[in-house]
Design a protein around this motif. Structure first.
Motif, mmCIF file in Angstrom:
data_model
loop_
_atom_site.group_PDB
_atom_site.id
_atom_site.type_symbol
_atom_site.label_atom_id
_atom_site.label_comp_id
_atom_site.label_asym_id
_atom_site.label_seq_id
_atom_site.Cartn_x
_atom_site.Cartn_y
_atom_site.Cartn_z
ATOM 1 N N ARG A 22 -5.944 9.453 -1.335
ATOM 2 C CA ARG A 22 -6.117 8.960 0.147
ATOM 3 C C ARG A 22 -7.487 7.857 0.304
ATOM 4 O O ARG A 22 -7.444 6.691 0.637
ATOM 5 C CB ARG A 22 -7.271 10.145 0.710
ATOM 6 N N SER A 71 -5.417 4.553 -0.992
ATOM 7 C CA SER A 71 -4.721 4.268 0.499
ATOM 8 C C SER A 71 -5.642 3.755 1.350
ATOM 9 O O SER A 71 -4.800 2.174 1.525
ATOM 10 C CB SER A 71 -4.399 5.748 0.738
ATOM 11 N N VAL A 72 -6.418 4.170 1.641
ATOM 12 C CA VAL A 72 -7.256 2.822 2.561
ATOM 13 C C VAL A 72 -7.806 2.087 1.986
ATOM 14 O O VAL A 72 -7.601 0.774 2.339
ATOM 15 C CB VAL A 72 -8.827 4.149 2.806
ATOM 16 N N PRO A 80 -4.844 14.794 -4.136
ATOM 17 C CA PRO A 80 -4.442 13.836 -3.176
ATOM 18 C C PRO A 80 -5.919 13.329 -2.648
ATOM 19 O O PRO A 80 -5.801 12.539 -1.921
ATOM 20 C CB PRO A 80 -4.753 15.541 -2.402
ATOM 21 N N ILE A 98 -4.496 -5.357 4.708
ATOM 22 C CA ILE A 98 -4.184 -6.204 6.020
ATOM 23 C C ILE A 98 -5.270 -7.806 5.850
ATOM 24 O O ILE A 98 -4.706 -8.625 6.401
ATOM 25 C CB ILE A 98 -5.196 -5.301 7.049
ATOM 26 N N MET A 123 -13.730 -3.638 10.670
ATOM 27 C CA MET A 123 -14.648 -2.636 10.032
ATOM 28 C C MET A 123 -13.705 -2.992 8.461
ATOM 29 O O MET A 123 -13.758 -1.231 7.828
ATOM 30 C CB MET A 123 -13.308 -1.155 10.359
ATOM 31 N N GLY A 124 -12.702 -3.623 7.947
ATOM 32 C CA GLY A 124 -12.095 -3.814 6.789
ATOM 33 C C GLY A 124 -12.954 -3.322 6.071
ATOM 34 O O GLY A 124 -12.569 -2.435 5.121
ATOM 35 N N ASN A 131 -14.570 -0.092 5.436
ATOM 36 C CA ASN A 131 -13.907 0.812 5.174
ATOM 37 C C ASN A 131 -13.411 1.062 3.636
ATOM 38 O O ASN A 131 -14.117 2.112 2.750
ATOM 39 C CB ASN A 131 -13.129 0.807 5.907
ATOM 40 N N ALA A 191 -11.094 -5.292 13.741
ATOM 41 C CA ALA A 191 -12.520 -5.064 14.637
ATOM 42 C C ALA A 191 -13.555 -4.659 14.316
ATOM 43 O O ALA A 191 -14.726 -4.362 14.135
ATOM 44 C CB ALA A 191 -12.413 -3.666 15.495
ATOM 45 N N PHE A 225 -6.039 -3.126 14.724
ATOM 46 C CA PHE A 225 -7.164 -4.212 12.997
ATOM 47 C C PHE A 225 -7.904 -5.419 13.838
ATOM 48 O O PHE A 225 -7.579 -5.533 14.965
ATOM 49 C CB PHE A 225 -6.459 -3.803 12.111
ATOM 50 N N SER A 256 0.918 -1.328 -0.635
ATOM 51 C CA SER A 256 0.197 0.055 -0.082
ATOM 52 C C SER A 256 0.831 1.201 -0.227
ATOM 53 O O SER A 256 0.000 2.266 -0.699
ATOM 54 C CB SER A 256 -0.666 0.058 1.326
ATOM 55 N N TYR A 269 -4.732 -0.040 1.863
ATOM 56 C CA TYR A 269 -4.397 -0.608 2.851
ATOM 57 C C TYR A 269 -5.185 -1.749 3.668
ATOM 58 O O TYR A 269 -4.778 -3.090 4.417
ATOM 59 C CB TYR A 269 -4.534 0.706 3.489
ATOM 60 N N GLU A 270 -6.383 -1.979 3.764
ATOM 61 C CA GLU A 270 -7.347 -2.850 4.423
ATOM 62 C C GLU A 270 -8.007 -3.982 3.905
ATOM 63 O O GLU A 270 -7.671 -4.635 4.580
ATOM 64 C CB GLU A 270 -9.027 -1.888 4.817
ATOM 65 N N LYS A 285 -16.409 2.255 1.772
ATOM 66 C CA LYS A 285 -17.673 2.991 2.096
ATOM 67 C C LYS A 285 -16.121 4.708 1.424
ATOM 68 O O LYS A 285 -16.368 5.468 0.228
ATOM 69 C CB LYS A 285 -16.474 3.464 3.377
ATOM 70 N N TYR A 286 -15.272 3.404 0.606
ATOM 71 C CA TYR A 286 -13.675 4.079 0.150
ATOM 72 C C TYR A 286 -13.348 4.322 -1.276
ATOM 73 O O TYR A 286 -13.540 5.456 -1.999
ATOM 74 C CB TYR A 286 -12.778 4.353 0.923
#
Lengths: 143, 112
Positions: free
Chosen positions: A43, A46-47, A39, A54, A112-113, A116, A110, A108, A25, A50-51, A119-120
């Protein structure tokens, strides 16, 4: 970039070593910065990335991450050969998790991965076969 | 608020990025759960956390944050500090607890 040129990035994400999760990531983020993308778009990518990275490390012992950067959108494809997701709707619920306690030590696990990532991204698709693996595809539009 | 002021307000020790203390931050976020940092951070440049893991630095990097403050006297490993240095992140450690550290910064005008 011009015409139908696309930039393809590809990473082998190693499983097992939780402390290194995020290296792919980080590399994607730095590449997108060099390309001069907005940017806010970087962002969001990236989220999502990254999630997803993970998730591959903690649930599937790693996998393959591919990022296709086009003029109109960025497509992230994460493929693993892990245990698969038996109930995707349940996995999408905020707070639902099957992660081990050791994952919570990383901040991590929880549940939420996936929420998230949804969402993004502008579009997210999950294909999973239990015992075979999972492919998550996320599209982030470039305004 | 500059990171130098953050350091002084929190009585913190700077562990990495001494040369970047003139950097300005306008808001902060406090959490031990990195997924919540990824979910909620917008323009907060400062992260306060009690989680001692390399993922703290990765998460801050993903969210374009400038500084990580480890609370409750957490001492991050040298590998974590090297990662922060490489990414141009300031790292501090304060003996204050989360509630105290947030309260001090908020009272001094740093919003959430």
């Amino acid at each position: 970039m011009s015409g139908d040129d696309k930039i393809h990035l590809s990473y082998q994400v190693e499983g097992g070593d939780l402390t290194r999760a995020g290296e792919a990531s980080s590399s994607v983020k730095q590449t997108l910065r060099k390309l001069g993308l907005d940017p806010a778009v970087i962002r969001r990518v990236s989220v999502c990335m990254y999630e997803g990275e993970i998730n591959m490390v903690i649930h599937a012992n790693g996998g393959l991450a591919m990022v296709d950067v086009g003029l109109d959108d960025i497509v992230i494809t994460l493929t693993d050969f892990g245990p698969g997701i038996p109930d995707i709707d349940k996995a999408m619920q905020a707070g639902y998790t099957t992660a081990a306690d050791s994952v919570r030590d990383l901040g991590f696990g929880a549940g939420m991965g996936l929420p998230n990532m949804k969402k993004y991204s502008d579009d997210m698709k999950i294909k999973s076969i239990v015992g075979m693996g999972t492919t998550v595809t996320m599209v982030i539009n470039i305004p | 608020m500059t990171l130098r002021e953050v350091r002084d307000l929190l009585g913190a020790e700077v562990l990495s990025g001494d040369e970047l203390l003139d950097t300005e931050v306008h808001a902060a976020f406090g959490s031990d759960l990195m997924s919540d940092v990824l979910a909620f951070v917008q323009d907060q440049g400062l992260l306060l956390t009690g989680l001692n893991s390399p993922q703290v630095i990765r998460t801050a990097e993903m969210m374009d944050m400038k500084c990580v403050v480890f609370i409750r006297g957490k001492a991050p490993a040298s590998s974590i500090l090297e990662l922060a240095q490489d990414r141009g992140l300031v790292v501090m450690s304060t003996p204050l607890r989360m509630y105290q550290a947030c309260g001090v910064l908020y009272s001094a005008g740093l919003s959430g």
